[in-house]
Design a protein around this motif. Sequence first.
Motif, PDB file in Angstrom:
ATOM      1  N   SER A  36       0.843  -1.191   0.000  1.00  0.00           N
ATOM      2  CA  SER A  36       0.000   0.000   0.000  1.00  0.00           C
ATOM      3  C   SER A  36       0.879   1.243   0.000  1.00  0.00           C
ATOM      4  O   SER A  36       2.093   1.179   0.179  1.00  0.00           O
ATOM      5  N   ALA A  63     -10.575   7.340  -1.154  1.00  0.00           N
ATOM      6  CA  ALA A  63      -9.479   6.565  -0.568  1.00  0.00           C
ATOM      7  C   ALA A  63      -9.801   6.238   0.884  1.00  0.00           C
ATOM      8  O   ALA A  63     -10.695   6.831   1.500  1.00  0.00           O
ATOM      9  N   VAL A 106      -3.870   4.013   0.048  1.00  0.00           N
ATOM     10  CA  VAL A 106      -4.356   3.497  -1.226  1.00  0.00           C
ATOM     11  C   VAL A 106      -3.599   2.212  -1.560  1.00  0.00           C
ATOM     12  O   VAL A 106      -2.502   1.973  -1.053  1.00  0.00           O
ATOM     13  N   PRO A 108      -2.362   0.411  -4.783  1.00  0.00           N
ATOM     14  CA  PRO A 108      -2.170   0.460  -6.248  1.00  0.00           C
ATOM     15  C   PRO A 108      -2.299  -0.888  -6.939  1.00  0.00           C
ATOM     16  O   PRO A 108      -2.806  -0.962  -8.064  1.00  0.00           O
ATOM     17  N   LYS A 110      -4.270  -3.257  -6.388  1.00  0.00           N
ATOM     18  CA  LYS A 110      -5.670  -3.678  -6.523  1.00  0.00           C
ATOM     19  C   LYS A 110      -6.478  -2.743  -7.415  1.00  0.00           C
ATOM     20  O   LYS A 110      -7.652  -2.986  -7.650  1.00  0.00           O
ATOM     21  N   ASN A 111      -5.848  -1.683  -7.883  1.00  0.00           N
ATOM     22  CA  ASN A 111      -6.558  -0.665  -8.659  1.00  0.00           C
ATOM     23  C   ASN A 111      -6.554  -1.045 -10.139  1.00  0.00           C
ATOM     24  O   ASN A 111      -5.625  -0.724 -10.883  1.00  0.00           O
ATOM     25  N   THR A 112      -7.606  -1.722 -10.579  1.00  0.00           N
ATOM     26  CA  THR A 112      -7.689  -2.171 -11.978  1.00  0.00           C
ATOM     27  C   THR A 112      -8.322  -1.129 -12.889  1.00  0.00           C
ATOM     28  O   THR A 112      -8.336  -1.308 -14.114  1.00  0.00           O
ATOM     29  N   SER A 113      -8.868  -0.053 -12.313  1.00  0.00           N
ATOM     30  CA  SER A 113      -9.517   0.976 -13.140  1.00  0.00           C
ATOM     31  C   SER A 113      -8.507   1.815 -13.901  1.00  0.00           C
ATOM     32  O   SER A 113      -8.867   2.518 -14.848  1.00  0.00           O
ATOM     33  N   TYR A 118      -1.999   3.584  -9.553  1.00  0.00           N
ATOM     34  CA  TYR A 118      -2.153   2.174  -9.867  1.00  0.00           C
ATOM     35  C   TYR A 118      -0.800   1.568 -10.233  1.00  0.00           C
ATOM     36  O   TYR A 118       0.169   2.270 -10.517  1.00  0.00           O
ATOM     37  N   THR A 126       0.165   7.358 -12.085  1.00  0.00           N
ATOM     38  CA  THR A 126      -1.114   7.990 -11.778  1.00  0.00           C
ATOM     39  C   THR A 126      -1.823   8.391 -13.063  1.00  0.00           C
ATOM     40  O   THR A 126      -1.187   8.653 -14.086  1.00  0.00           O
ATOM     41  N   LYS A 135      -9.152   9.475  -5.914  1.00  0.00           N
ATOM     42  CA  LYS A 135      -8.817   8.108  -5.530  1.00  0.00           C
ATOM     43  C   LYS A 135      -7.508   8.035  -4.749  1.00  0.00           C
ATOM     44  O   LYS A 135      -7.138   6.974  -4.251  1.00  0.00           O
ATOM     45  N   ASN A 827     -12.813  -2.192 -15.285  1.00  0.00           N
ATOM     46  CA  ASN A 827     -12.399  -0.968 -15.959  1.00  0.00           C
ATOM     47  C   ASN A 827     -13.581  -0.380 -16.728  1.00  0.00           C
ATOM     48  O   ASN A 827     -13.717  -0.574 -17.937  1.00  0.00           O
TER      49      ASN A 827
END
Length: 881
Positions: A36, A63, A106, A108, A110-113, A118, A126, A135, A827
């Motif tokens: 994280s 977040a 946050v 990163p 796990k951030n698939t968007s 990320y 970013t 986010k 996404n």
Amino acid sequence: MTATSSSPTIHLRRDYQASPFLVDRIDLTFDIRDQSTRVHSRLLIKRNHHAIAQNDLVLHGAASLNLIQLDGEVWPTERYQINSTEETLTLFDVPESFILEIETEVFPEKNTSLMGLYASNGNLFTQCEPEGFRKITYYLDRPDVMAKFSTTLIADKTRYPVLLSNGNKVGQGISDKKRHWVKWVDPYRKPSYLFAVVAGKLAVVRDEYITRSGRKVALEIYVETHDVDKTQHALRSLKRAMKWDEDRFGLEYDLDTYMIVAVGDFNMGAMENKGLNIFNTKFVLARQDTATDFDFEGVESVIGHEYFHNWTGNRVTCRDWFQLSLKEGLTVFRDQEFTADLYSRAVKRIEDVRQLRTAQFPEDAGPTAHPIRPDSYIEMNNFYTMTVYEKGAEVVRMYQTLFGREGFRKGLELYFRRHDGQAVTCDDFRQAMADANQYDLTQFERWYDQAGTPEVAVEMFYSPSAHSVTLHIRQHCPATPGQTDKAPFLIPLTVALFDPNGKAYPLQMSEETEAQGDERVLILREREHSFTFINIDHLPIPSLLRDFSAPVKLHYHYSAEELAFLFAHDTDAFNRWEAGQILFRQTILQQLEHPSSNAALPAVIIEGVQRILHSDSLDPAFKALALTLPSEVELFEAVPGEVDPVALVQAREAVRAALARSLRHEWQAMYQRCQRPAFHHEDSGWRSLKNLCLAYLNAVDDPIAVELAQVQYQKADNMTDQAGALSALRDRQGAIRDHLYEDFAQRWQKEALVMDKWFALHAASLRPDTLNRTEALLQHPCFSLKNPNKARAVLGSFGRNLLHFHAADGSGYRFLAQKVLEIDQFNPQVASRLVSLFNRWTRLEPQRRQLMKQELTTIVQQAGLSRDVFEIVSKSLEAAH
């Protein structure tokens, strides 16, 4: 956060209010760990006395919140509220001015968007435009809140040796034995959407640029180590863009360093973050053997686009997201002019109009039609559209058509003098253009407020006795969702009149004492106009909408002979190309209406093509464009009434085969003439024409043509020719074709961008087994559905494959709809782009229309559907009512 179909929040332009609070400064610290990242922000906040007073501070954020302190004291839980649905944090009854500190966490990985912070291939990136900053931390995440940013990054020095952010590097050091820190300060105020951070193991390629005032700017491109040798074109393009902006508009770069970072997982093309541009690898990496000429052009264009944003987007930004075209339409126009000034202006203009007609005109005629300055949205990501960008650029271009280059530059200079460092509106830009040129542009606002593509109908009346010609012109804009009646636009219509020998008449109106040149810009303001020209001694042939002077659809009843004349003689390259396109389109639509297994071509087409091929004065790049048939999407829009897409593809293929058969010897001769002994970038036009000839030769069953493609593939010293050979064989059956495709995949399996070309060719093929092959591609070891480039290469290409996407049994619709729902789970931005391929369903013949509607209904009823997809699909379904 997701929204249900029953409760979307609709944002309206008319509801805009200035922020009750402003941020003077924000200091950010990123403590990057393995699982994280903790983000500490320190904000200097004060009330905005020019806004409506508000006691509570409402911040945007999504977040995980760890800590809130105000003026050094922990803010009690009873004095704030988090609304996860609206993504807000409200602090009750805050003081006049204060220091607010917030710590968030946050994740990163796990951030698939791919929005916010990320991870991609072990590195951190970013993407904050439009609403990704929330986010990362809680903030006034809106473009009209501009603050000075400082950013400190702390991370493991082995895993993250490169730590980048906006502005200038002001310090660095060692935190402990394993960790280091770097601090960046951006001296210019900016909104949060322009914030950027990059951390990871990346190689850097360095150069420098000396501005015209003598300042030295360090240029740095960061890529993965194995891609270092693909960066030289990007560096050259950047330096050309910097010089061009100085020469054309007097604009210099304003920081010590300009950085570009390439990442393989990226939703868009690139992002203009101040001083730290983050790019999709597709628009940075280019080497002769891995990138086509089209790729090289794309890299230079996008490099230029993001650099030009430094002034048109960063130094002056948009007040709210409804004004997005203020920066994007203007900057697209600037990057188009950059390419046109460096290369062929005629070829660039044709390419831009082709893209407009293929992608934006259907958008204007579809259920999601919107003005370049929209009135409302549910999900802001959905307004990164061809209308905002490409039509927005055409609207900006009309200022230059009205005022000329110098007048346009005067307007731009006044715009910067008035608004540097501000967040402003499209009206502010329009007013600067009007004031600088002392011209009333009140009516021009309709281009910003009204959706749809205006249609301009022209009739010509010749008086032999008076030796005069009258052009009677009517304009009309069809109804679009929410806008039924349109007021007339201000339209610049550039015209010329040709005598029977191909010479343009000097154009003089009756009230004028002498001719004003052989080309005129007529200004249309009313629904109907008449313009009369005198001293015209023969019935002329009109050349209308020269250089595509306005983004409209032109209607004039040309005869085939008149079109052939313009195809041969028009001095405006765009209209010369256009005349040929109209001839091709009419022939294909006739074939659609009266199918024939052996299509016959009119003599004017055969003669026109021969004339183009044999001309020694024409640019080979222009020849290639002039001899390319209209795209299937353009033809789809040109069909009156209901469309059978499969029949349309078959009609186009029949005409293509007829051209191949009728001119077989000419295609072969030109193919040989286009050969060059060695690769040079300046020969791109010859390669384009050569590969067009090869494609025509392979449009019919001819073993010699297959052999030509095989030899070209095997001997190719560049990706343009190698991919061109595969493209020529794309729809073929046979062992040679299959062998070459397999060889290509084996050779390039470690080059992600090259494999995207291979994926796209499979998904676009007209072969009978394309759907099965496309489904199999999703299991290919080089494919990942979570990578936007891969998803677009396969699913986007299949969705534009009219033959198989529109299969009569609905199998193509079901396949793509299922993938849209799957992608939407991780996404939504990519999913919404793909679902837009369903938007023209109401134009289809009844059976297909019902099948596509069923899939749209299934999508919109899906539980947990994102706002992105919900907005597109719901508008599409509403179009039927």
